[in-house]
Motif scaffolding. Structure first.
Motif, PDB file in Angstrom:
ATOM      1  N   THR A 735      15.103  17.045   9.429  1.00 26.09           N
ATOM      2  CA  THR A 735      15.921  15.847   9.208  1.00 26.09           C
ATOM      3  C   THR A 735      16.225  15.630   7.730  1.00 26.09           C
ATOM      4  OG1 THR A 735      14.964  14.808  11.170  1.00 26.09           O
ATOM      5  CG2 THR A 735      16.041  13.366   9.588  1.00 26.09           C
ATOM      6  N   ARG A 736      17.477  15.256   7.449  1.00 21.96           N
ATOM      7  CA  ARG A 736      17.905  14.856   6.107  1.00 21.96           C
ATOM      8  C   ARG A 736      18.301  13.379   6.148  1.00 21.96           C
ATOM      9  NH1 ARG A 736      20.535  19.543   7.118  1.00 21.96           N
ATOM     10  NH2 ARG A 736      22.502  18.418   7.515  1.00 21.96           N
ATOM     11  N   THR A 737      17.815  12.626   5.164  1.00 20.94           N
ATOM     12  CA  THR A 737      18.115  11.196   5.070  1.00 20.94           C
ATOM     13  C   THR A 737      18.856  10.923   3.776  1.00 20.94           C
ATOM     14  OG1 THR A 737      16.085  10.674   6.294  1.00 20.94           O
ATOM     15  CG2 THR A 737      17.126   8.873   5.083  1.00 20.94           C
ATOM     16  N   LYS A 738      19.985  10.222   3.858  1.00 23.36           N
ATOM     17  CA  LYS A 738      20.771   9.925   2.677  1.00 23.36           C
ATOM     18  C   LYS A 738      20.114   8.842   1.827  1.00 23.36           C
ATOM     19  CE  LYS A 738      25.369  11.233   4.414  1.00 23.36           C
ATOM     20  NZ  LYS A 738      26.771  10.764   4.612  1.00 23.36           N
ATOM     21  N   GLY A 739      20.563   8.739   0.574  1.00 24.90           N
ATOM     22  CA  GLY A 739      20.062   7.724  -0.329  1.00 24.90           C
ATOM     23  C   GLY A 739      20.472   6.323   0.108  1.00 24.90           C
ATOM     24  N   ILE A 740      19.704   5.320  -0.341  1.00 27.40           N
ATOM     25  CA  ILE A 740      19.945   3.929   0.016  1.00 27.40           C
ATOM     26  C   ILE A 740      19.990   3.090  -1.253  1.00 27.40           C
ATOM     27  CG2 ILE A 740      19.048   1.909   1.234  1.00 27.40           C
ATOM     28  CD1 ILE A 740      17.716   3.739   3.200  1.00 27.40           C
ATOM     29  N   ASN A 767      25.060  -5.566   1.704  1.00 28.93           N
ATOM     30  CA  ASN A 767      24.828  -5.177   3.095  1.00 28.93           C
ATOM     31  C   ASN A 767      24.784  -3.647   3.254  1.00 28.93           C
ATOM     32  OD1 ASN A 767      24.300  -6.256   5.683  1.00 28.93           O
ATOM     33  ND2 ASN A 767      26.338  -5.693   6.383  1.00 28.93           N
ATOM     34  N   SER A 768      24.103  -3.010   2.301  1.00 32.72           N
ATOM     35  CA  SER A 768      24.088  -1.540   2.241  1.00 32.72           C
ATOM     36  C   SER A 768      22.737  -0.927   2.605  1.00 32.72           C
ATOM     37  CB  SER A 768      24.472  -1.093   0.825  1.00 32.72           C
ATOM     38  OG  SER A 768      23.596  -1.654  -0.138  1.00 32.72           O
ATOM     39  N   ARG A 769      21.796  -1.744   3.003  1.00 30.37           N
ATOM     40  CA  ARG A 769      20.452  -1.235   3.303  1.00 30.37           C
ATOM     41  C   ARG A 769      20.454  -0.610   4.698  1.00 30.37           C
ATOM     42  NH1 ARG A 769      15.491  -2.167   0.952  1.00 30.37           N
ATOM     43  NH2 ARG A 769      13.663  -1.981   2.309  1.00 30.37           N
ATOM     44  N   LYS A 770      20.896   0.639   4.769  1.00 28.40           N
ATOM     45  CA  LYS A 770      21.015   1.347   6.037  1.00 28.40           C
ATOM     46  C   LYS A 770      20.390   2.734   5.916  1.00 28.40           C
ATOM     47  CE  LYS A 770      25.413  -0.970   7.048  1.00 28.40           C
ATOM     48  NZ  LYS A 770      26.840  -0.786   7.369  1.00 28.40           N
ATOM     49  N   ARG A 771      19.726   3.146   6.977  1.00 28.42           N
ATOM     50  CA  ARG A 771      19.149   4.492   7.019  1.00 28.42           C
ATOM     51  C   ARG A 771      20.133   5.414   7.729  1.00 28.42           C
ATOM     52  NH1 ARG A 771      14.213   4.812  10.644  1.00 28.42           N
ATOM     53  NH2 ARG A 771      15.846   5.066  12.212  1.00 28.42           N
ATOM     54  N   ILE A 772      20.639   6.404   7.018  1.00 26.50           N
ATOM     55  CA  ILE A 772      21.608   7.358   7.562  1.00 26.50           C
ATOM     56  C   ILE A 772      20.956   8.735   7.585  1.00 26.50           C
ATOM     57  CG2 ILE A 772      23.892   8.379   7.283  1.00 26.50           C
ATOM     58  CD1 ILE A 772      24.709   5.857   5.782  1.00 26.50           C
ATOM     59  N   ARG A 773      20.849   9.321   8.764  1.00 24.84           N
ATOM     60  CA  ARG A 773      20.107  10.569   8.935  1.00 24.84           C
ATOM     61  C   ARG A 773      20.941  11.617   9.653  1.00 24.84           C
ATOM     62  NH1 ARG A 773      13.916   8.895  10.787  1.00 24.84           N
ATOM     63  NH2 ARG A 773      13.158   8.426   8.680  1.00 24.84           N
ATOM     64  N   SER A 774      20.555  12.884   9.411  1.00 17.68           N
ATOM     65  CA  SER A 774      21.150  14.013  10.116  1.00 17.68           C
ATOM     66  C   SER A 774      20.025  14.963  10.500  1.00 17.68           C
ATOM     67  CB  SER A 774      22.165  14.724   9.224  1.00 17.68           C
ATOM     68  OG  SER A 774      22.689  15.860   9.880  1.00 17.68           O
ATOM     69  N   THR A 775      19.924  15.280  11.801  1.00 16.62           N
ATOM     70  CA  THR A 775      18.855  16.135  12.317  1.00 16.62           C
ATOM     71  C   THR A 775      19.451  17.386  12.934  1.00 16.62           C
ATOM     72  OG1 THR A 775      17.411  14.241  12.771  1.00 16.62           O
ATOM     73  CG2 THR A 775      16.928  16.275  13.949  1.00 16.62           C
ATOM     74  N   GLU A 776      18.847  18.543  12.604  1.00 19.71           N
ATOM     75  CA  GLU A 776      19.279  19.830  13.154  1.00 19.71           C
ATOM     76  C   GLU A 776      18.082  20.550  13.745  1.00 19.71           C
ATOM     77  OE1 GLU A 776      22.235  21.110  13.407  1.00 19.71           O
ATOM     78  OE2 GLU A 776      23.409  19.656  12.237  1.00 19.71           O
ATOM     79  N   SER A 781      21.561  18.541  17.797  1.00 17.64           N
ATOM     80  CA  SER A 781      21.757  17.968  16.465  1.00 17.64           C
ATOM     81  C   SER A 781      22.120  16.498  16.635  1.00 17.64           C
ATOM     82  CB  SER A 781      22.864  18.696  15.704  1.00 17.64           C
ATOM     83  OG  SER A 781      24.100  18.577  16.391  1.00 17.64           O
ATOM     84  N   SER A 782      21.815  15.694  15.592  1.00 16.72           N
ATOM     85  CA  SER A 782      22.028  14.260  15.699  1.00 16.72           C
ATOM     86  C   SER A 782      22.394  13.678  14.348  1.00 16.72           C
ATOM     87  CB  SER A 782      20.760  13.575  16.243  1.00 16.72           C
ATOM     88  OG  SER A 782      20.909  12.172  16.247  1.00 16.72           O
ATOM     89  N   ASP A 783      23.401  12.819  14.328  1.00  9.32           N
ATOM     90  CA  ASP A 783      23.742  12.003  13.162  1.00  9.32           C
ATOM     91  C   ASP A 783      23.526  10.542  13.557  1.00  9.32           C
ATOM     92  OD1 ASP A 783      24.636  14.112  11.448  1.00  9.32           O
ATOM     93  OD2 ASP A 783      26.471  14.232  12.645  1.00  9.32           O
ATOM     94  N   SER A 784      22.813   9.805  12.689  1.00 12.44           N
ATOM     95  CA  SER A 784      22.480   8.435  13.067  1.00 12.44           C
ATOM     96  C   SER A 784      22.574   7.506  11.870  1.00 12.44           C
ATOM     97  CB  SER A 784      21.060   8.363  13.654  1.00 12.44           C
ATOM     98  OG  SER A 784      20.093   8.713  12.670  1.00 12.44           O
ATOM     99  N   GLU A 785      22.746   6.215  12.183  1.00 14.61           N
ATOM    100  CA  GLU A 785      22.772   5.153  11.178  1.00 14.61           C
ATOM    101  C   GLU A 785      22.036   3.949  11.754  1.00 14.61           C
ATOM    102  OE1 GLU A 785      26.203   2.211   9.639  1.00 14.61           O
ATOM    103  OE2 GLU A 785      26.455   4.294   8.940  1.00 14.61           O
ATOM    104  N   PHE A 786      21.099   3.408  10.982  1.00 11.98           N
ATOM    105  CA  PHE A 786      20.286   2.303  11.482  1.00 11.98           C
ATOM    106  C   PHE A 786      20.152   1.238  10.411  1.00 11.98           C
ATOM    107  CE2 PHE A 786      16.094   0.264  11.921  1.00 11.98           C
ATOM    108  CZ  PHE A 786      16.260  -0.326  13.165  1.00 11.98           C
ATOM    109  N   GLN A 787      20.370  -0.020  10.799  1.00 12.29           N
ATOM    110  CA  GLN A 787      20.185  -1.162   9.903  1.00 12.29           C
ATOM    111  C   GLN A 787      19.265  -2.157  10.605  1.00 12.29           C
ATOM    112  OE1 GLN A 787      23.734  -3.433   8.933  1.00 12.29           O
ATOM    113  NE2 GLN A 787      22.849  -4.126   6.991  1.00 12.29           N
ATOM    114  N   TRP A 788      18.070  -2.314  10.061  1.00 12.78           N
ATOM    115  CA  TRP A 788      17.093  -3.189  10.715  1.00 12.78           C
ATOM    116  C   TRP A 788      17.479  -4.643  10.555  1.00 12.78           C
ATOM    117  CZ3 TRP A 788      13.722  -7.135   9.464  1.00 12.78           C
ATOM    118  CH2 TRP A 788      12.759  -7.437  10.447  1.00 12.78           C
ATOM    119  N   ARG A 789      17.928  -5.044   9.355  1.00 17.09           N
ATOM    120  CA  ARG A 789      18.313  -6.425   9.108  1.00 17.09           C
ATOM    121  C   ARG A 789      19.559  -6.472   8.243  1.00 17.09           C
ATOM    122  NH1 ARG A 789      14.383 -10.005   5.536  1.00 17.09           N
ATOM    123  NH2 ARG A 789      15.353  -8.742   3.927  1.00 17.09           N
ATOM    124  N   GLU A 790      20.507  -7.287   8.628  1.00 18.73           N
ATOM    125  CA  GLU A 790      21.725  -7.443   7.843  1.00 18.73           C
ATOM    126  C   GLU A 790      21.491  -8.399   6.670  1.00 18.73           C
ATOM    127  OE1 GLU A 790      24.792  -8.607  10.539  1.00 18.73           O
ATOM    128  OE2 GLU A 790      24.529  -6.867  11.848  1.00 18.73           O
TER     129      GLU A 790
END
Length: 824
Positions: A735-740, A767-776, A781-790
Motif C-alpha cells: 500500500t502507498r499512502t499520499k501526503g496529508i 477540509n484536506s485531512r483525508k487519507r488517500i491510498r493505493s493498494t496493489e 488493486s484498490s484506490d481509496s479515500e477516507f475522511q474521518w471528520r470534516e
C-alpha cells in the motif's frame, strides 16, 4: 612564667588561624526549598545565587528541581545569597558565614504583579522542557486546543502524529504507549484511542514525549511513551475553570474543573458533558483479477452522533507535612450511533452490472470506571521518597449492529441482512511501588509493578434466510473470546552527576503471560478461516530483561548533548489476536491472528539542545531495530460472496525485522514579545524484511512530517494562532499512502478583567485531512479515500474562578507520573 604564657598565646593563635584556614577550604552543602508565598506551591527552576562576599566576581548557584528543592556544594566562607525567579520578587539575604553544611528550610517568594503582563509573553518561550529521558510540552497555552479534544491536542505536539482515524504515532511509529498521569487508564478504553477523541483538551496540564524511557516505565511500546498529565490545582482556597464550547457540525461541551484546597486536604473535581455529530465519508475503487466482477466501486457516507458524560473526583489528605494519601474515582458514559450508507456499483468487462445500497447502524453504549489510591511519603528534604499506587479499571462496551443490503439496479431485491450483538468487557488491576533514595549527589531507585488484565469479547450473529424471511443464528461465527495479559515487573536504576556529565542507568525484569481461549464456536469453521495449524487456545510466557541508559553532557549552561538506549516490547492486543472476522464489509474483512508473538526493539537516540535568548533548538538522530515486528497484510480467503465477489482479508502477522532510522529538528523562536514561532521537522526511513506463506512482504519506505505554529498577540488582548501540518507519503509492501496537509486557525480575546476568554477555533480549515491510498496485490488493486471528520468550527468561552491566566511557574505539582528522570 611570662615565656610560658607567651608560648601558650602563640599556640592558641596558631590553632585559631589553622582552624580558620581549614574552614575556608572545607567543603559544605547548602540546601533548601523555594515555594510561593501564600499557596505553598514549589517553584521549579528558581535560581539560588551564592556570591563570595570578599570576591564579588566569584559567583555560583543552583537550580530548584520539580519539588522546589536546591542543593549546592561549595567551600566554607562568607557569602551574599539571593533567589531569583521569573515574575517573582527577588529574595535577597545579607552576608552570612557558612562554616558547616546547612538546610535553609522553606524560602517563600512573592509574585511580582507589575511583571505579570510581560511574563505571559515570555512564558511562551519555555513551553518545552528537556530532561534526561523525555521532553515536556506545556500545551495549555495552545489556542487551537480551545474546544478541542485530547486527540487534537496530541496532534499539535512535535514528534507526534494523529491519523484521520485517531491512530497515534510517535516519530512515524504507531506502537506508542499512552499513559494518563504515568499509568494505564480507563481513558484509553480497550487499548484504543476512541476516548481521547471525546474528552476536552483543556483537562491537560502537559504532555511528556518519552522516546528513551527509563527502567521505571513499563517496557511496552517500541516507539516510546506519551504520558498525558492532567490538571490538578495546588492553590489554596476555592478555584477553578469552566469551559463551554459550541460548534458546527453540531458540537457542544460543558466542562467545569474545580478545586478546593486547605492545609489538610485538597478536593479536586472535573466533570464534562459533550455532544457531537462529526460526519465522515469514504470512497473505494477496487479492481479484481478473478471472480464474477472485474471492478467494484463503493461510496460511503458516515453519520455519527455521540453524547457522553465524564467525571473525575479526587480527595488528597495530607497526613503530615511530608506525606499524603489520594483517592480518586473516574467515570465515563458514552452513547453513540453511527450510520454508514454504502453505495456499491459493480462492473463486468467495464459495463455496469448492478448497484446495491448497504446500510449499517452501529449503536455504542460505553461505560468506563477507574478507582485509584495513592500514598506518598517524602521522608526528608534530601529527596528520599516512597510512593504506592493501587488502581482498578473496568470498561464495558455494548455494540448492537444492524446491517441490510439490497439491490437498486437492475432490481430491488434484498441481498442480505444481519443482526450482530458484540460486547466487550475489560477488567484491569494495577499495583505499583516506587522507592527513591538519594546517596549524596546521586540517586537510587527501585520498584515493582504488577498489571493484570482480562478481556472478554462476546460475538453473536444472526443472518437473514432469504428463502424464509427469518433471521437464523450463525453458530459457526458466534463465539466468546477470553484474553488475559498479566505482567509482573521489578526495576532498579541509578543516576549521578560528575561535573558536566550526568547519567541514569537502569534494568527492568518483566514476566509476561498471555492466555487466550475461544468458547462456544464451531472449530471446523475457524479452521477453514485460519488453517488447521493455528491454535485457538494458547498460554504463552515470556521472561525478558530491558536495560536502559541515558547520558547528558552539558557543553555550556544552555547547551547539552544526550545519548539514550533502551530495549522495548510490543505485546499484541486482544483485537489483534481475536480470530473472528469483522463484519463491517462483506468483501473486505479484518481478522486477528492468535499465533502473534510479542515484538522486541532496541533503540538508540542522540540529541542536541541549544538555548539562546529568543530561540531554543532541539534535535536528535535515532535508530531502532525491531524483531518479530507486526505487519498487516491482505490476502485472498478463497471464498466469494453469494453474488460472486472475492472476499479479501486483512491479517496481522509477525515479520522478521523492521529497521528504522531518522532525524528530527525543533525550533521555538520569539522574534518579538508579541510573536512566537514553533516549528519541527521529522525525517525517517524504515526497511521491513519478511515472508509469509511464500509471499515476500519486504519494503523500504522514506517519509517525513513537519509542522509550523505561529502565535501573534494583537492589540486589544487578542491572540491569533495558526498551526500547519504536513505528513509526507508513506508505503509498505502492498500500500502507498499520499501526503496529508492540515491547517488549523484560532483567535482568542480576554474579557471580564482577564477572568474570561472567548475563542474561535477552526480545525482543518481547508477540509484536506483525508487519507488517500493505493493498494496493489497479485489478485486485486484498490484506490481509496477516507475522511474521518470534516472541517470543524468551534466557539468557546472559558471562565476562571479565583485565578488569573496560568503563567509559567504556577500550578507546579509533584511529578507523580512514573517520573524516571534524574535531576542532579
Amino acid at each position: 612564667m611570662r615565656l610560658l604564657g607567651n608560648l601558650r598565646f602563640y599556640l592558641i593563635l596558631c590553632s585559631l588561624l589553622t582552624a580558620q584556614a581549614f574552614s575556608q577550604s572545607k567543603s559544605i552543602v547548602i540546601s533548601g526549598t523555594v515555594t510561593e508565598k501564600g499557596s505553598g506551591q514549589p517553584l521549579e527552576y528558581a535560581t539560588f545565587v551564592l556570591q563570595d562576599a570578599g570576591n564579588p566576581e566569584n559567583v555560583t548557584g543552583a537550580i530548584t528541581d520539580l519539588k522546589g528543592k536546591f542543593k549546592i556544594r561549595t567551600t566554607a566562607g562568607t557569602y551574599i545569597s539571593r533567589i531569583e525567579y521569573l515574575s517573582y520578587k527577588t529574595l535577597e539575604f545579607p552576608a552570612r558565614t557558612f562554616d558547616a553544611s546547612i538546610n535553609l528550610g522553606n524560602l517563600e517568594m512573592e509574585p511580582d504583579v507589575a511583571q505579570l503582563e510581560a511574563v505571559e509573553v515570555v512564558a511562551e518561550r519555555t513551553s518545552v522542557e528537556v530532561r534526561l529521558d523525555k521532553k515536556i510540552y506545556n500545551v495549555g497555552k495552545d489556542l487551537t486546543n480551545s474546544g478541542a479534544t485530547i486527540s487534537d491536542a496530541l496532534d499539535n505536539i512535535p514528534s507526534v502524529t494523529v491519523d484521520v482515524e485517531g491512530g497515534i504515532a510517535l516519530r512515524g511509529n504507531d506502537n506508542v504507549r499512552i499513559l494518563i498521569n504515568g499509568r494505564p487508564s480507563a481513558l484509553a478504553g480497550f487499548g484504543s484511542t476512541d476516548a481521547l477523541r471525546q474528552l476536552p483538551a483543556d483537562a491537560i496540564e502537559k504532555v511528556e514525549v518519552i522516546t528513551s524511557p527509563s527502567a521505571r516505565y513499563d517496557a511496552e511500546g517500541t516507539a516510546g511513551i506519551l504520558n498525558i498529565v492532567l490538571k490538578k490545582d495546588k492553590t489554596r482556597g476555592f478555584n477553578g475553570v469552566i469551559n463551554t464550547v459550541a460548534g458546527t457540525p453540531d458540537r457542544f461541551s460543558f466542562t467545569p474543573n474545580l478545586n478546593f484546597r486547605t492545609d489538610k486536604f485538597n478536593l479536586f473535581t472535573t466533570f464534562g458533558y459533550s455532544y457531537s455529530t462529526p460526519p465522515g465519508n469514504a470512497f473505494f475503487d477496487n479492481t479484481y483479477q478473478q471472480g464474477t466482477f472485474d471492478r467494484i466501486t463503493e461510496e460511503r457516507d458516515i453519520s455519527r452522533t455521540n453524547s457522553g458524560f465524564n467525571g473525575n473526583v479526587g480527595f488528597e489528605y495530607f497526613l503530615t507535612e511530608n506525606s499524603s494519601i489520594t483517592a480518586s474515582v473516574f467515570g465515563r458514559l458514552n452513547d453513540g450511533e453511527d450510520l454508514t450508507v454504502n453505495n456499491t456499483v459493480r462492473f463486468i468487462n467495464s459495463a455496469l452490472d448492478s448497484r446495491t445500497i448497504r446500510s449499517e447502524t452501529e449503536v455504542e453504549d460505553e461505560a468506563s470506571y477507574q478507582f485509584s489510591l495513592n500514598y506518598i511519603n517524602n521522608f526528608n528534604d534530601e529527596g528520599q521518597e516512597l510512593a504506592v499506587d493501587v488502581q482498578y479499571s473496568y470498561d464495558e462496551e455494548i455494540k448492537p449492529i444492524t446491517i441490510t443490503e439490497q439491490n437498486t439496479f437492475p432490481n430491488t431485491e434484498t441481498v442480505g441482512a444481519e443482526n450482530i450483538l458484540e460486547t466487550e468487557e475489560q477488567n484491569e488491576f494495577l499495583i505499583q511501588v516506587d522507592y527513591v533514595l538519594p546517596i549524596g549527589d546521586a540517586q537510587f531507585e527501585a520498584g515493582y509493578r504488577g498489571n493484570f488484565e482480562e478481556n472478554q469479547t462476546n460475538f453473536n450473529l444472526e443472518e437473514l434466510n432469504l428463502a424464509t424471511g427469518q433471521f437464523e443464528a450463525n453458530s459457526g461465527l458466534s463465539n466468546q473470546f477470553v484474553f488475559n495479559q498479566n505482567v509482573n515487573a521489578i526495576y532498579t536504576q541509578y543516576g549521578d552527576k560528575f561535573g558536566n556529565f550526568s547519567f541514569l542507568a537502569g534494568l527492568r525484569l518483566e514476566n509476561t503471560q498471555l492466555t487466550g481461549e475461544v468458547l462456544g464456536a464451531d472449530t471446523e469453521t475457524l479452521e477453514e478461516l485460519l488453517g488447521e495449524d493455528v491454535a485457538l487456545e494458547f498460554d504463552k510466557n515470556y521472561l525478558n530483561l530491558f536495560p536502559t541508559l541515558n547520558l547528558t553532557y552539558e557543553l555550556r549552561e544552555n547547551e547539552n548533548i544526550t545519548l539514550g538506549y533502551n530495549r522495548r516490547i510490543n505485546r499484541p492486543r486482544g483485537w489483534f489476536i481475536n480470530p473472528f472476522p469483522s463484519r463491517s464489509s462483506r468483501t473486505n474483512v479484518f481478522q486477528g491472528n492468535p499465533d502473534l508473538d510479542p515484538a522486541f526493539a532496541d533503540a538508540f537516540d542522540v540529541g542536541y539542545l541549544k538555548r539562546w535568548k529568543n530561540l531554543t533548538l532541539t534535535s536528535s538522530v535515532y535508530y531502532q531495530k525491531e524483531t518479530n515486528s507486526f505487519e498487516r497484510i491482505q490476502e485472498e480467503t478463497g471464498e466469494v460472496t453469494s453474488d460472486g465477489i472475492v472476499i479479501i482479508r486483512s491479517l496481522p502477522i509477525n515479520l522478521s525485522t523492521n529497521e528504522r532510522v531518522g532525524a528530527e529538528l525543533g525550533i521555538l523562536y520569539n522574534p518579538t514579545k508579541w510573536w512566537r514561532i514553533n516549528t519541527s521537522f521529522n525525517f525517517f526511513e524504515f526497511n521491513t524484511e519478511g515472508t509469509f506463506r511464500g509471499t515476500d512482504f519486504g519494503a523500504t519506505n522514506t517519509s517525513w512530517f513537519s509542522r509550523l505554529g505561529s502565535k501573534i498577540s494583537l492589540p486589544g488582548k487578542i491572540d491569533w494562532q495558526t498551526n500547519a501540518f504536513y505528513r509526507g507519503p508513506t508505503e509498505n509492501a502492498q500500500t502507498r499512502t499520499k501526503g496529508i496537509f492540515t491547517l488549523n486557525l484560532a483567535f482568542s480575546k480576554d474579557i471580564l478583567k482577564d477572568n474570561g476568554t472567548i475563542a474561535l477555533n477552526v480545525s482543518d480549515l481547508l477540509n484536506s485531512r483525508k487519507r488517500i491510498r493505493s493498494t496493489e496485490t497479485p489478485f486485486f488493486s484498490s484506490d481509496s479515500e477516507f475522511q474521518w471528520r470534516e472541517r470543524q468550527i468551534n466557539f468557546s468561552f472559558v471562565y476562571r474562578i479565583n485565578q488569573k491566566k496560568k503563567r509559567d511557574g504556577g500550578n507546579r505539582e509533584r511529578d507523580d507520573d512514573g517520573g524516571g528522570e534524574y535531576t542532579p
